[in-house]
Design a protein around this motif. Sequence first.
Motif, PDB file in Angstrom:
ATOM      1  N   GLU A   1       0.813  -1.218   0.000  1.00 44.42           N
ATOM      2  CA  GLU A   1       0.000   0.000   0.000  1.00 44.42           C
ATOM      3  C   GLU A   1       0.845   1.266   0.000  1.00 44.42           C
ATOM      4  N   ASN A   2       2.058   1.196   0.514  1.00 45.37           N
ATOM      5  CA  ASN A   2       2.889   2.388   0.672  1.00 45.37           C
ATOM      6  C   ASN A   2       4.145   2.364  -0.192  1.00 45.37           C
ATOM      7  N   ALA A   3       4.118   1.567  -1.243  1.00 44.65           N
ATOM      8  CA  ALA A   3       5.282   1.481  -2.128  1.00 44.65           C
ATOM      9  C   ALA A   3       5.539   2.833  -2.780  1.00 44.65           C
TER      10      ALA A   3
ATOM     11  N   GLU B   1       6.170   5.676  -1.400  1.00 39.08           N
ATOM     12  CA  GLU B   1       5.909   6.850  -0.564  1.00 39.08           C
ATOM     13  C   GLU B   1       7.097   7.092   0.360  1.00 39.08           C
ATOM     14  N   GLU B   2       7.453   8.350   0.515  1.00 46.51           N
ATOM     15  CA  GLU B   2       8.587   8.679   1.383  1.00 46.51           C
ATOM     16  C   GLU B   2       8.202   8.657   2.855  1.00 46.51           C
ATOM     17  N   ASN B   3       7.014   9.135   3.184  1.00 45.08           N
ATOM     18  CA  ASN B   3       6.542   9.182   4.569  1.00 45.08           C
ATOM     19  C   ASN B   3       5.192   8.483   4.684  1.00 45.08           C
ATOM     20  N   PRO B   4       5.185   7.146   4.724  1.00 48.13           N
ATOM     21  CA  PRO B   4       3.906   6.435   4.804  1.00 48.13           C
ATOM     22  C   PRO B   4       3.240   6.655   6.169  1.00 48.13           C
ATOM     23  N   ASN B   5       1.924   6.590   6.171  1.00 43.50           N
ATOM     24  CA  ASN B   5       1.150   6.737   7.406  1.00 43.50           C
ATOM     25  C   ASN B   5       1.225   5.428   8.191  1.00 43.50           C
ATOM     26  N   LYS B   6       1.836   5.485   9.343  1.00 45.26           N
ATOM     27  CA  LYS B   6       2.051   4.277  10.136  1.00 45.26           C
ATOM     28  C   LYS B   6       0.988   4.073  11.205  1.00 45.26           C
ATOM     29  N   LYS B   7       0.080   5.022  11.377  1.00 46.34           N
ATOM     30  CA  LYS B   7      -0.928   4.914  12.437  1.00 46.34           C
ATOM     31  C   LYS B   7      -1.848   3.710  12.237  1.00 46.34           C
ATOM     32  N   LYS B   8      -2.304   3.508  11.023  1.00 42.72           N
ATOM     33  CA  LYS B   8      -3.182   2.378  10.724  1.00 42.72           C
ATOM     34  C   LYS B   8      -2.454   1.053  10.972  1.00 42.72           C
TER      35      LYS B   8
END
Length: 134
Positions: free
Chosen positions: A67-69, A71-78
């Motif tokens: 899902e985060n391929a 991206e430099e700053n993926p959302n890690k909260k989920k």
Amino acid sequence: MERVGLMKASSSYKFSVRFGAVVGLLGLIFCVAVGETKIGIFLCVGLLLGWLNTAMVVSATAKFAAENAGEENPNKKKFMAAVVKRLALVTLIAGYIMFAFRPDGLAVLFGLAFFQFTIIGSSAGVLYREVRSG
């Protein structure tokens, strides 16, 4: 290069699953032989919980990476919320068994811990060999 690392991690995971299954089977046979069948069953349940936890980690990590391929700053909260939910579920199941079937239920904790130490040890071995060779 990434593919080689994934293959090595996969072999480490497969080794841990097979080793855990063998230990569970031998532990169950031994416990039945000495008249402690429930302890052998709870040990296997703990190993199964360890495997389930690790399988969910692998699945969640692969999903997060896909899902985060790029991206430099993926959302890690989920991702972190899923980690907490998974650990809470495994802890609740193990805790319930431990207290509902005490003292024999404590074997669940030993099975769970054994599997986790096996997966950590085999992964550390792969990492150590990779660092030494490269």
